[in-house]
Design a protein around this motif. Structure first.
Motif, short mmCIF file in Angstrom:
data_model
loop_
_atom_site.label_atom_id
_atom_site.label_comp_id
_atom_site.label_asym_id
_atom_site.label_seq_id
_atom_site.Cartn_x
_atom_site.Cartn_y
_atom_site.Cartn_z
N PRO A 174 0.80 -1.23 0.00
CA PRO A 174 0.00 0.00 0.00
C PRO A 174 0.83 1.28 0.00
CG PRO A 174 -0.94 -1.59 1.53
CD PRO A 174 0.39 -2.13 1.09
N GLN A 205 -3.36 -7.33 -1.45
CA GLN A 205 -2.16 -6.52 -1.26
C GLN A 205 -1.36 -6.90 -0.02
OE1 GLN A 205 -3.76 -2.53 -1.13
NE2 GLN A 205 -4.22 -2.64 1.06
N ASP A 264 -3.81 -11.73 2.86
CA ASP A 264 -4.83 -11.86 1.81
C ASP A 264 -4.57 -13.10 0.97
OD1 ASP A 264 -5.67 -9.34 2.70
OD2 ASP A 264 -4.62 -8.28 1.09
N GLY A 293 -8.16 -6.64 -5.04
CA GLY A 293 -7.89 -6.08 -3.73
C GLY A 293 -6.80 -6.75 -2.94
N ARG A 353 -11.30 -4.79 -1.28
CA ARG A 353 -10.32 -4.66 -0.21
C ARG A 353 -10.94 -4.99 1.15
NH1 ARG A 353 -6.23 -6.13 0.67
NH2 ARG A 353 -6.50 -6.34 2.91
N ARG A 377 -13.65 -0.65 -3.51
CA ARG A 377 -13.46 -0.60 -2.06
C ARG A 377 -13.90 -1.90 -1.39
NH1 ARG A 377 -15.62 4.41 -3.37
NH2 ARG A 377 -17.71 3.84 -2.60
N ASP A 405 -10.13 -7.82 4.39
CA ASP A 405 -9.91 -7.33 5.74
C ASP A 405 -10.87 -7.97 6.75
OD1 ASP A 405 -7.85 -5.67 4.98
OD2 ASP A 405 -9.11 -3.88 4.81
#
Length: 377
Positions: free
Chosen positions: A22, A308, A312, A306, A54, A51, A58
């Motif tokens: 990021p 990164q 993940d 998403g 990502r 969005r 998370d």
């Protein structure tokens, strides 16, 4: 169009404040004008799916195991008959010379140096033959695949596939989720225009599409664009043009995955195009386990959208993926410091994956499964 100045020259080394993927975004933004940034960072409409991709990773909480024997662990995976050092591939991204003068050559060299797979976009700004000649001699490289859009001239599509095979590419990746462009508001606000010297060079000889005459009662989408859109009926025909394995990129519904299994394609890439086509499409982390349930062990699954962090990647493997693709993060790194940035992205992501595996008690990627979550999504 903004008055923001043109591209700032790339750095010659990784910036000292970049320690994770990021971190590259801010540096890339400093070096790209509004035109290039809108294309490389933007998505469709309100960018909700961008969005959500990502956020979905998370929101998956890992449940680590402890006191397990992990000596001799590794990240190796089997994919289409090859043993890869790790499950990381660079996704196809068009017009990479928007980000850096070396474009796709820089990304391909970085992937080869790190043993990662590289998928060249049909809309690359470097010829497929030049990329293949540059990286095929690398002994430790990952797989080299060619991404394809079905062109309005099916004869030209056949020529593209045959060029890729002749050049040494090892698989064809047919993108199936973009029969039309998404509604990309950010690009329209920037009045996107490719600069001189950046074009889809592999499509240079594509004959112009016949002029479609439609009247005010007709739809430009359904009456002008959709007649050229690919269908399931064409998969066998496409496969007949090449000996290379065919993967489908953009499968998001279990019924489409089952049809792909019936058609015996070589693999699926679970993808919503990074949110660049249909906004509010489901995030890939939600979709992946449902696709895995639909196809079982019939074919390998890959996923993008998403990703990164190493955690993940581990989550994707636990949900049924054999490997993952990354897109925007390596474009940000390419814009920041060229090939060295892309190589750094891959090294960092692999290191983070190994840490995540060790902390979750996974000696190999085969140890990653639904047990890493209290409840599989």
């Amino acid at each position: 169009m903004s008055d923001r100045p043109g591209r700032v020259p790339a750095l010659q080394q990784v910036p000292p404040d970049v320690v994770c993927l990021p971190d590259y975004a801010a540096h890339a933004r400093e070096r790209l004008d509004d035109n290039a940034w809108a294309y490389l960072a933007g998505a469709a409409a309100d960018e909700i799916t961008l969005r959500a991709n990502r956020a979905a990773w998370d929101n998956l909480a890992l449940v680590p195991r402890v006191l397990r024997r992990l000596t001799g662990g590794h990240t190796r995976v089997e994919l289409l008959g090859r043993t890869l050092a790790h499950p990381l591939l660079l996704a196809p991204v068009a017009y990479q010379r928007l980000a850096h003068p070396d474009g796709e050559l820089a990304s391909a060299h970085a992937a080869a140096a790190q043993g990662a797979g590289f998928i060249l976009s049909a809309q690359a700004s470097t010829s497929m033959e030049d990329v293949a000649r540059a990286v095929l001699p690398e002994a430790e490289r990952g797989p080299l695949w060619f991404q394809l859009y079905m062109q309005h001239d099916r004869g030209f599509t056949r020529e593209l596939v045959q060029r890729a095979e002749a050049a040494g590419y090892e698989a064809i990746v047919l993108t199936v989720d973009a029969p039309s462009h998404g509604v990309r508001d950010r690009e329209r606000r920037a009045q996107l225009k490719l600069p001189e010297g950046v074009s889809a060079v592999n499509l240079a000889r594509l004959p112009p599409a016949p002029r479609t005459q439609i009247d005010r009662t007709q739809s430009w989408v359904f009456d002008a664009l959709m007649p050229d859109a690919p269908t399931w009926d064409e998969i066998d025909t496409l496969r007949s043009h090449t000996n290379l394995p065919l993967l489908l990129k953009g499968v998001m519904h279990p019924e489409d995955a089952r049809e792909a299994r019936r058609q015996q394609v070589a693999g699926l890439i679970v993808s919503n195009h990074g949110g660049r086509t249909l906004d509010t499409a489901a995030p890939t982390a939600w979709v992946l386990p449902r696709i895995a349930d639909a196809v079982g062990d019939a074919m390998p699954l890959l996923v993008d959208g998403g990703i990164q962090r190493g955690t993940d990647v581990l989550k994707a493997l636990a949900l049924g993926a054999r490997a993952v693709l990354i897109g925007r993060p390596y474009m940000h790194a390419l814009a920041t410091c060229g090939a060295i940035g892309v190589a750094h992205v891959l090294r960092v992501l692999r290191d983070e994956l190994e840490v995540a595996m060790a902390l979750c008690g996974c000696r190999t990627v085969a140890d990653a499964g639904p047990q890493l979550f209290f409840e599989a999504p």
